[in-house]
Motif scaffolding. Structure first.
Motif, mmCIF file in Angstrom:
data_model
loop_
_atom_site.group_PDB
_atom_site.id
_atom_site.type_symbol
_atom_site.label_atom_id
_atom_site.label_comp_id
_atom_site.label_asym_id
_atom_site.label_seq_id
_atom_site.Cartn_x
_atom_site.Cartn_y
_atom_site.Cartn_z
ATOM 1 N N VAL A 114 -92.002 6.944 -4.781
ATOM 2 C CA VAL A 114 -90.850 6.171 -4.963
ATOM 3 C C VAL A 114 -89.894 6.975 -5.087
ATOM 4 C CG1 VAL A 114 -89.601 4.734 -6.358
ATOM 5 C CG2 VAL A 114 -92.013 4.361 -6.275
ATOM 6 N N GLY A 115 -89.419 8.022 -5.680
ATOM 7 C CA GLY A 115 -88.556 8.965 -5.527
ATOM 8 C C GLY A 115 -88.206 9.159 -4.109
ATOM 9 N N ARG A 116 -89.313 9.635 -3.312
ATOM 10 C CA ARG A 116 -88.838 9.989 -1.909
ATOM 11 C C ARG A 116 -88.566 8.899 -1.130
ATOM 12 N NH1 ARG A 116 -93.163 10.040 1.246
ATOM 13 N NH2 ARG A 116 -94.521 10.233 -0.538
ATOM 14 N N LEU A 117 -89.027 7.741 -1.149
ATOM 15 C CA LEU A 117 -88.588 6.502 -0.424
ATOM 16 C C LEU A 117 -87.242 6.172 -0.581
ATOM 17 C CD1 LEU A 117 -92.196 4.918 -0.606
ATOM 18 C CD2 LEU A 117 -90.970 5.857 1.552
ATOM 19 N N VAL A 118 -86.750 5.852 -1.904
ATOM 20 C CA VAL A 118 -85.620 5.376 -2.006
ATOM 21 C C VAL A 118 -84.483 6.463 -1.906
ATOM 22 C CG1 VAL A 118 -86.777 4.018 -3.942
ATOM 23 C CG2 VAL A 118 -85.616 6.154 -4.779
ATOM 24 N N ALA A 119 -84.728 7.752 -1.911
ATOM 25 C CA ALA A 119 -83.646 8.782 -1.622
ATOM 26 C C ALA A 119 -82.535 8.293 -0.518
ATOM 27 C CB ALA A 119 -84.231 10.000 -1.245
ATOM 28 N N ALA A 173 -89.626 10.432 -11.001
ATOM 29 C CA ALA A 173 -88.975 9.516 -9.525
ATOM 30 C C ALA A 173 -87.774 10.132 -9.164
ATOM 31 C CB ALA A 173 -89.122 7.992 -9.889
ATOM 32 N N LEU A 174 -86.729 10.187 -10.322
ATOM 33 C CA LEU A 174 -85.200 10.710 -9.978
ATOM 34 C C LEU A 174 -85.403 12.200 -9.620
ATOM 35 C CD1 LEU A 174 -83.562 9.446 -13.252
ATOM 36 C CD2 LEU A 174 -83.625 8.355 -10.942
ATOM 37 N N ALA A 175 -86.448 12.903 -9.915
ATOM 38 C CA ALA A 175 -86.339 14.424 -9.399
ATOM 39 C C ALA A 175 -86.792 14.287 -8.171
ATOM 40 C CB ALA A 175 -87.343 14.972 -10.263
ATOM 41 N N ALA A 176 -87.835 13.230 -7.786
ATOM 42 C CA ALA A 176 -88.438 13.392 -6.470
ATOM 43 C C ALA A 176 -87.250 13.042 -5.429
ATOM 44 C CB ALA A 176 -89.424 12.587 -6.030
ATOM 45 N N ALA A 177 -86.299 12.113 -6.000
ATOM 46 C CA ALA A 177 -85.175 11.479 -5.045
ATOM 47 C C ALA A 177 -84.260 12.717 -4.866
ATOM 48 C CB ALA A 177 -84.631 10.593 -5.692
ATOM 49 N N ARG A 178 -84.033 13.518 -5.729
ATOM 50 C CA ARG A 178 -83.304 14.810 -5.532
ATOM 51 C C ARG A 178 -83.939 15.458 -4.542
ATOM 52 N NH1 ARG A 178 -82.694 14.466 -11.257
ATOM 53 N NH2 ARG A 178 -84.121 15.693 -11.730
ATOM 54 N N THR A 179 -85.064 15.930 -4.640
ATOM 55 C CA THR A 179 -85.726 16.695 -3.899
ATOM 56 C C THR A 179 -86.047 16.467 -2.459
ATOM 57 O OG1 THR A 179 -87.396 17.620 -5.798
ATOM 58 C CG2 THR A 179 -88.135 17.940 -3.578
ATOM 59 N N ALA A 180 -85.785 15.117 -2.310
ATOM 60 C CA ALA A 180 -85.962 14.453 -0.898
ATOM 61 C C ALA A 180 -84.483 14.567 -0.342
ATOM 62 C CB ALA A 180 -86.587 13.214 -0.834
ATOM 63 N N GLY A 181 -83.556 14.819 -0.905
ATOM 64 C CA GLY A 181 -82.273 15.047 -0.423
ATOM 65 C C GLY A 181 -81.228 13.785 -0.741
ATOM 66 N N ALA A 182 -81.546 13.175 -1.700
ATOM 67 C CA ALA A 182 -80.582 11.840 -2.136
ATOM 68 C C ALA A 182 -79.113 12.528 -2.195
ATOM 69 C CB ALA A 182 -81.047 11.301 -3.176
ATOM 70 N N ALA A 183 -78.181 11.730 -1.604
ATOM 71 C CA ALA A 183 -76.829 12.080 -1.571
ATOM 72 C C ALA A 183 -76.230 12.052 -3.075
ATOM 73 C CB ALA A 183 -76.045 11.177 -0.808
ATOM 74 N N ARG A 209 -78.085 10.521 -7.231
ATOM 75 C CA ARG A 209 -79.115 9.936 -7.799
ATOM 76 C C ARG A 209 -79.248 8.566 -7.674
ATOM 77 N NH1 ARG A 209 -78.319 7.565 -12.280
ATOM 78 N NH2 ARG A 209 -76.844 8.613 -13.865
ATOM 79 N N PRO A 210 -80.495 7.782 -7.599
ATOM 80 C CA PRO A 210 -80.479 6.445 -7.953
ATOM 81 C C PRO A 210 -79.855 6.321 -9.464
ATOM 82 C CG PRO A 210 -82.692 7.098 -7.204
ATOM 83 C CD PRO A 210 -81.726 8.523 -7.590
ATOM 84 N N ALA A 211 -79.383 4.716 -9.533
ATOM 85 C CA ALA A 211 -79.092 4.322 -11.015
ATOM 86 C C ALA A 211 -80.372 4.551 -11.653
ATOM 87 C CB ALA A 211 -78.582 2.942 -10.953
ATOM 88 N N THR A 212 -80.174 4.486 -12.989
ATOM 89 C CA THR A 212 -81.581 4.329 -14.030
ATOM 90 C C THR A 212 -81.156 3.822 -15.248
ATOM 91 O OG1 THR A 212 -83.264 5.911 -14.661
ATOM 92 C CG2 THR A 212 -81.088 6.684 -14.988
ATOM 93 N N SER A 213 -82.341 3.315 -15.759
ATOM 94 C CA SER A 213 -82.431 2.771 -17.399
ATOM 95 C C SER A 213 -83.509 3.297 -17.842
ATOM 96 C CB SER A 213 -82.618 1.213 -17.004
ATOM 97 O OG SER A 213 -82.924 0.701 -18.228
ATOM 98 N N PRO A 214 -83.464 3.309 -19.177
ATOM 99 C CA PRO A 214 -84.398 4.215 -19.931
ATOM 100 C C PRO A 214 -85.866 3.798 -20.159
ATOM 101 C CG PRO A 214 -83.090 3.385 -21.512
ATOM 102 C CD PRO A 214 -82.517 2.835 -20.225
ATOM 103 N N GLY A 215 -86.656 4.356 -20.721
ATOM 104 C CA GLY A 215 -88.016 4.134 -20.937
ATOM 105 C C GLY A 215 -88.070 3.524 -22.145
#
Length: 260
Positions: free
Chosen positions: A125-130, A149-159, A161-167
């Motif tokens: 998910v993180g990689r795809l939404v990056a 997922a947020l870490a994967a987005a960063r690793t995938a080069g997201a300009a 981070r996606p917005a986020t809401s807590p668990g």
């Protein structure tokens, strides 16, 4: 605090819970989280679609809530045990299966609120939404899955981070800290969040209060309440100051918001 582009323009926001399935759509076989449900929300004028992410046996992220097929299709198997072509066949008469890449490509002006339901889905998910981070919010009942997922987005080069809401564990600590008057703890728990997506109540415990809304707003965090389907409840919560309504009746919620 700079507002994440996901949360622009100003609230209130209507988030279509698993898309939109009208009575007529349901009569024709459409179900939640289907391509038809996302398309119906988009056609109704909804800017935000809330959905859920699972990973298939062949490694494809799909929009689906449950971890098995029993409630939606009558098939008892787990999503993780079924390959994409068979899932597509099962959903063909139910509005059509939609993968996360398909959703992001087919609806480029929709903002997706994605709940990561399975641990195995977090990295994909993180990689795809990056590349789409400006129009995606990532959440999960598990903070570990959300952070992965947020870490994967960063690793995938997201300009950005996606917005986020807590668990749920963070929400529980936040509610407890509010009740105990631990203001510093409340501020710390709200750090690096964009939205607080919560039910109005959890059993006998009231979660959404004016004090919690005010504390979130003071930290630059929006409050989105799920799942709100009654128009009077929608009005009451908006009067309380909440910023977003997660609803099965996005068509009704849009009318309520537009009348204010």
């Amino acid at each position: 605090m700079t507002r994440h582009p996901y949360l622009s323009p100003a609230p209130p926001r209507v988030l279509a819970h698993r898309g939109l399935v009208t009575a007529d759509d349901a009569a024709h076989g459409a179900v939640e989280n289907s391509f038809a449900a996302v398309a119906a929300a988009h056609a109704a004028g909804v800017a935000y679609v809330e959905s859920d992410c699972h990973l298939t046996a062949d490694g494809v992220v799909i929009l689906f809530h449950d971890d098995d097929l029993s409630r939606v299709t009558g098939d008892p198997r787990k999503i993780a045990d079924v390959r994409l072509p068979e899932l597509e066949d099962l959903m063909a008469g139910r509005g059509g299966l939609v993968t996360l890449p398909q959703a992001l490509e087919a609806f480029p002006d929709v903002r997706f609120n994605l709940d990561v339901k399975a641990e195995a889905a977090a990295e994909p998910v993180g990689r795809l939404v990056a590349p789409h981070a400006e129009r995606v919010l990532v959440t999960s009942f598990s903070d570990d899955r959300r952070r992965a997922a947020l870490a994967a987005a960063r690793t995938a080069g997201a300009a950005l981070r996606p917005a986020t809401s807590p668990g749920s564990s963070t929400v529980a600590r936040l509610v407890a800290a509010r009740r105990l008057g631990l203001r510093a703890t409340v501020r710390r728990l709200l750090t690096d969040l964009d939205a607080l997506q919560i039910p109005e109540r959890q059993g006998p415990v009231r979660i959404v209060t004016r004090g919690l809304v005010d504390a979130a707003h003071a930290a630059g965090v929006e409050v989105h309440v799920w799942t709100v389907n009654d128009p009077e409840d929608m009005q009451r919560l908006l009067d309380l100051g909440v910023d977003g309504l997660v609803t099965d009746r996005a068509d009704v919620a849009l009318a309520v918001v537009n009348e204010r």
